[in-house]
Structure formats: structure tokens, C-alpha cells
Write a protein that holds these residues in place. Structure first.
Motif, mmCIF file in Angstrom:
data_model
loop_
_atom_site.group_PDB
_atom_site.id
_atom_site.type_symbol
_atom_site.label_atom_id
_atom_site.label_comp_id
_atom_site.label_asym_id
_atom_site.label_seq_id
_atom_site.Cartn_x
_atom_site.Cartn_y
_atom_site.Cartn_z
ATOM 1 N N GLY A 136 38.806 26.962 38.725
ATOM 2 C CA GLY A 136 39.355 25.667 39.113
ATOM 3 C C GLY A 136 38.268 24.709 39.546
ATOM 4 O O GLY A 136 37.074 24.947 39.347
ATOM 5 N N HIS A 137 38.691 23.623 40.160
ATOM 6 C CA HIS A 137 37.772 22.610 40.674
ATOM 7 C C HIS A 137 37.236 23.036 42.045
ATOM 8 O O HIS A 137 37.858 23.837 42.751
ATOM 9 C CB HIS A 137 38.480 21.258 40.808
ATOM 10 C CG HIS A 137 38.882 20.657 39.497
ATOM 11 N ND1 HIS A 137 38.067 19.822 38.774
ATOM 12 C CD2 HIS A 137 40.023 20.787 38.774
ATOM 13 C CE1 HIS A 137 38.693 19.443 37.661
ATOM 14 N NE2 HIS A 137 39.875 20.021 37.638
ATOM 15 N N THR A 138 36.090 22.465 42.411
ATOM 16 C CA THR A 138 35.490 22.734 43.713
ATOM 17 C C THR A 138 35.714 21.529 44.626
ATOM 18 O O THR A 138 35.301 20.409 44.306
ATOM 19 C CB THR A 138 33.982 23.000 43.588
ATOM 20 O OG1 THR A 138 33.775 24.143 42.751
ATOM 21 C CG2 THR A 138 33.365 23.256 44.954
ATOM 22 N N VAL A 139 36.401 21.753 45.745
ATOM 23 C CA VAL A 139 36.617 20.696 46.737
ATOM 24 C C VAL A 139 35.368 20.588 47.604
ATOM 25 O O VAL A 139 34.917 21.575 48.188
ATOM 26 C CB VAL A 139 37.847 21.008 47.607
ATOM 27 C CG1 VAL A 139 37.993 19.953 48.703
ATOM 28 C CG2 VAL A 139 39.113 21.063 46.759
ATOM 29 N N SER A 180 35.248 25.567 37.176
ATOM 30 C CA SER A 180 34.290 26.671 37.113
ATOM 31 C C SER A 180 34.880 27.880 37.843
ATOM 32 O O SER A 180 35.983 27.816 38.398
ATOM 33 C CB SER A 180 32.953 26.273 37.748
ATOM 34 O OG SER A 180 33.127 26.028 39.138
ATOM 35 N N ILE A 181 34.134 28.979 37.856
ATOM 36 C CA ILE A 181 34.548 30.152 38.617
ATOM 37 C C ILE A 181 34.426 29.833 40.108
ATOM 38 O O ILE A 181 33.351 29.445 40.582
ATOM 39 C CB ILE A 181 33.693 31.374 38.256
ATOM 40 C CG1 ILE A 181 33.819 31.689 36.755
ATOM 41 C CG2 ILE A 181 34.098 32.575 39.090
ATOM 42 C CD1 ILE A 181 35.229 31.991 36.291
ATOM 43 N N ILE A 182 35.528 29.994 40.844
ATOM 44 C CA ILE A 182 35.541 29.613 42.264
ATOM 45 C C ILE A 182 35.845 30.805 43.190
ATOM 46 O O ILE A 182 36.013 30.608 44.401
ATOM 47 C CB ILE A 182 36.568 28.490 42.526
ATOM 48 C CG1 ILE A 182 37.945 28.885 41.994
ATOM 49 C CG2 ILE A 182 36.089 27.179 41.913
ATOM 50 C CD1 ILE A 182 39.042 27.860 42.286
ATOM 51 N N GLY A 183 35.877 32.004 42.648
ATOM 52 C CA GLY A 183 36.117 33.164 43.504
ATOM 53 C C GLY A 183 36.442 34.393 42.682
ATOM 54 O O GLY A 183 36.679 34.313 41.480
ATOM 55 N N TYR A 269 42.725 26.555 47.391
ATOM 56 C CA TYR A 269 43.653 27.686 47.403
ATOM 57 C C TYR A 269 42.968 29.028 47.677
ATOM 58 O O TYR A 269 43.649 30.024 47.922
ATOM 59 C CB TYR A 269 44.366 27.790 46.051
ATOM 60 C CG TYR A 269 45.188 26.584 45.676
ATOM 61 C CD1 TYR A 269 46.510 26.461 46.073
ATOM 62 C CD2 TYR A 269 44.646 25.565 44.900
ATOM 63 C CE1 TYR A 269 47.278 25.367 45.715
ATOM 64 C CE2 TYR A 269 45.397 24.459 44.541
ATOM 65 C CZ TYR A 269 46.707 24.359 44.950
ATOM 66 O OH TYR A 269 47.458 23.258 44.594
ATOM 67 N N VAL A 270 41.638 29.069 47.583
ATOM 68 C CA VAL A 270 40.911 30.338 47.646
ATOM 69 C C VAL A 270 40.533 30.649 49.090
ATOM 70 O O VAL A 270 39.931 29.827 49.785
ATOM 71 C CB VAL A 270 39.653 30.291 46.759
ATOM 72 C CG1 VAL A 270 38.880 31.605 46.865
ATOM 73 C CG2 VAL A 270 40.039 30.013 45.313
ATOM 74 N N GLN A 271 40.900 31.864 49.533
ATOM 75 C CA GLN A 271 40.601 32.297 50.890
ATOM 76 C C GLN A 271 39.976 33.690 50.876
ATOM 77 O O GLN A 271 40.146 34.452 49.931
ATOM 78 C CB GLN A 271 41.881 32.370 51.726
ATOM 79 C CG GLN A 271 42.593 31.064 51.947
ATOM 80 C CD GLN A 271 43.745 31.266 52.912
ATOM 81 O OE1 GLN A 271 43.563 31.652 54.072
ATOM 82 N NE2 GLN A 271 44.954 31.027 52.437
ATOM 83 N N ASP A 272 39.280 33.987 51.966
ATOM 84 C CA ASP A 272 38.745 35.338 52.158
ATOM 85 C C ASP A 272 39.921 36.286 52.377
ATOM 86 O O ASP A 272 40.758 36.079 53.251
ATOM 87 C CB ASP A 272 37.815 35.347 53.370
ATOM 88 C CG ASP A 272 37.180 36.711 53.605
ATOM 89 O OD1 ASP A 272 37.343 37.610 52.750
ATOM 90 O OD2 ASP A 272 36.521 36.885 54.649
#
Length: 357
Positions: A136-139, A180-183, A269-272
Motif C-alpha cells: 500500500g501507500h506510506t503515510v 510498495s511493501i509496507i509490512g 492500517y499496519v501495526q506491530d
């Protein structure tokens, strides 16, 4: 006609060690596993005719390598108190090493995206990255003023309070080419700890599991954090949405008119997803022989057991143990670590009796 089976080559280096009359034991293993001619059931383009036409194909190669070990300590030479501790850890690195000519990536089927992902492409499998990596996109922040938004011409519809997305290719416009790859849903390592103990007639068992370094794509934020989807209940995070009086936040402004498309797939949306869980706790008591014999029993044990007693995690979803989803799609095995509001695992509390005659 050229379809073939997958071929896997694996190399292992292992060692088994024992110390102190085998009260301490260690098993360690390093492995490299290469798979080529990966089998994948892909959909044919509509021009073939019919609906949902698929074909099995050999699409590429993948590498898995890692290290696993099990360490055990056993103290059984004392009279009243005996115990053992077992530690297991696994480190795995996964990487797609090649794809067949004409295939740039493997993604989730659009029909599946529409049904379960709200048309969000959350994951892609590309060469050089782990399978099912988040995409996805990078904030890079939130516009704090209209002047700041206007000066960033790559997002012409942005206003104060909107997400600022990274222009990866520096072409002056934010579009699909800036994803791009976000996680990654794959952990750096997983582990478990088991403790068995016995003190006179009492026995104890604790079992912990954990995962470290994996990430979760919290898709539930799609319908709980953005106000333009007004037909869903909202999370308490939406109370922290950006306003001119509340600028120290990572939640975009609340609006029924999202021209900036803040809701698009992104690092928001990406979290640890790291966690530690106490999966099982059991405490038992075995009645003395003289009491159990009065019941004409060889052995009588009472016990209490609790499962999923607590979870330590920084993840703010319902349950960090997301894992693999299972939807009716050909690519369901590449849908890992996406949380759509997964139902949390239940806590259970059990009282029991073991009776031997």
C-alpha cells in the motif's frame, strides 16, 4: 502439458546435546529449504470465456531458511519439589526468489477483494519479499494547515487534516505507482515456554506462547475509523480525529467527503502484532492413597484449568493471533495477517476429576 510437481531441496544441520546427567538437554537445527516450480491455481482472463476459469501453473521459486532449538531443564532429584522447564524458539526467513516470465506478482483475486476486503488490495507476493507481504501507500504525516496541503501538489485534493502519502517515484503525483511493501505478517521468531511442577501432592502446569516482529494489517480500521462510511459503528480512535484544536494525532480528519481518499490501503492500517499469551494454566491436587482407597480408587486427582488467561501485546485489535484466513478463493493461502475484526479466542475455565480404579 508442461505442468510438473513442485520440487523441494532441504539441507539441515542439527545437534543434540545433554549435560548434568541429561538434566539439561538442547536440540538445535539450522535448515535451508528451496522450493521451485511452485504450484498455483490462477484465474484465466475473461477472454477465454466462461466464469471463474482456472488453471494450475508452475509460477516460481521460494526459499525458507531458519533456526529452531529446544532447551529443556529437568529438576527431579529433590524429594518434595520437582519441576521442568521447556523453551522452544523458531526463527524463519521466507522469500520469493523468482516468478515465471510474464508474472510480475501474485495478488488476491479481485472478486475476493470486493467481498471481504472492500476492494482493498492488502497484500502482494513479489520477488525478493516474503510471501503475502502487505502492500500500500506510506503515510508520512498529516497536513497541519491548508497552506501545507496546497504546497504538496502531488495530492491536489488534500486539505488540512488529511493524510500525506509518500511520493515514492518522485513524479509529482500520488497514484498506484507509489504503493510498495509496507509490512510482513511473518514474525522474526516465535517461541513457547512450558513449566511443569510438582510439590508433594500438588502439580502445576503453565504454557506460554509468543510471536515477535510480525505485523498485522488491521482492516477493521477501514470501517471503524473513517466517518464517510457512516453505516458502521466507530472506534474510540475516531474521537481523536484531527481538528485545528487537536493536531497531535495520527488519525485523519473526520469527514463525509473524503476527496483525498484517506481510506486507501496504506501504512495507517499496519501495526506491530507481537504478543505473549498464557495459553494454559492448570493446578491439580492428588488425594493421599489412604483417602482415595476409601473410595476404592487407585488414584483421585482434582484440577482447575484456564485457557487464554491473558495476552500482552501492543496491538489494539481484538486478538493479535490472526494467522491465515480461509475464504473461498484460489489464493486464500496468501491472505495472512489481515484482521477483519476476527472473533477473539474465548477464555475457558474448567474444573475436573481424574479417577483411576
Amino acid at each position: 502439458p508442461n505442468l510438473k510437481w513442485e520440487t523441494t531441496t532441504q539441507t539441515n544441520f542439527g545437534v543434540d546435546l545433554g549435560f548434568l546427567e541429561n538434566r539439561v538437554t538442547l536440540t538445535a537445527d539450522y535448515f535451508i529449504k528451496d522450493t521451485k516450480d511452485l504450484l498455483f491455481e490462477r484465474k484465466l482472463p475473461p477472454l477465454v470465456g466462461g466464469t471463474n476459469q482456472t488453471i494450475w501453473d508452475n509460477v516460481g521459486a521460494m526459499e525458507n531458511k531458519g533456526f529452531e532449538f529446544n532447551l529443556n531443564y529437568k529438576n527431579d532429584h529433590t524429594k518434595d519439589f520437582k519441576y521442568s522447564v521447556d523453551l522452544n524458539m523458531g526463527f524463519l526467513r521466507n522469500k520469493l526468489t523468482s516468478l515465471s516470465e510474464g508474472i510480475d506478482f501474485i495478488g488476491i483475486d479481485p472478486a475476493t477483494l470486493h467481498v471481504v476486503n472492500f476492494d482493498q488490495e492488502t497484500s502482494r507476493t513479489v520477488v525478493g519479499e516474503p510471501i503475502a507481504s502487505f502492500y500500500g501507500h506510506t503515510v508520512v504525516g498529516i497536513f497541519q494547515s491548508q497552506a501545507e496541503a496546497d504546497s504538496y501538489t502531488a495530492q491536489p485534493n488534500a486539505v488540512a487534516g488529511d493524510f500525506k502519502f509518500k511520493d515514492l517515484n518522485n513524479d509529482g503525483i500520488i497514484d498506484n505507482n507509489d504503493r510498495s511493501i509496507i509490512g510482513s505478517p511473518h514474525p522474526d521468531f516465535t517461541y513457547s515456554v512450558a513449566f511443569n511442577g510438582q510439590y508433594k501432592n500438588f502439580d502445576f502446569f503453565l504454557f506460554f506462547i509468543g510471536s515477535q516482529g510480525n505485523e498485522i494489517y488491521d482492516l477493521s480500521r477501514y470501517y471503524t475509523d473513517f466517518f464517510n462510511l457512516a453505516n458502521y459503528n466507530k472506534s474510540k480512535r475516531s474521537l481523536d480525529g484531527w481538528t485545528p484544536q487537536n493536531t497531535n494525532t495520527d488519525v485523519a480528519r473526520l469527514s463525509l467527503n473524503d476527496l483525498n481518499n484517506n481510506i486507501r490501503p496504506s501504512s495507517y492500517y499496519v501495526q506491530d502484532g507481537s504478543y505473549l499469551k498464557l495459553k494454559t494454566l492448570q493446578v491439580g491436587y492428588t488425594l493421599p492413597k489412604e483417602l482415595s482407597s476409601k473410595l476404592k480408587a487407585e488414584r483421585l486427582r482434582l484440577y482447575f484449568e484456564a485457557t487464554n488467561l491473558f495476552t500482552l501485546t501492543g496491538y489494539d485489535g481484538l486478538d493479535p493471533e490472526v494467522g491465515l484466513q480461509n475464504y473461498s478463493s484460489d489464493d486464500r493461502n496468501l491472505d495472512i495477517g489481515v484482521d477483519r475484526g476476527i472473533y477473539p479466542q474465548s477464555q475457558t475455565f474448567t474444573f475436573g476429576i481424574n479417577l483411576d480404579f
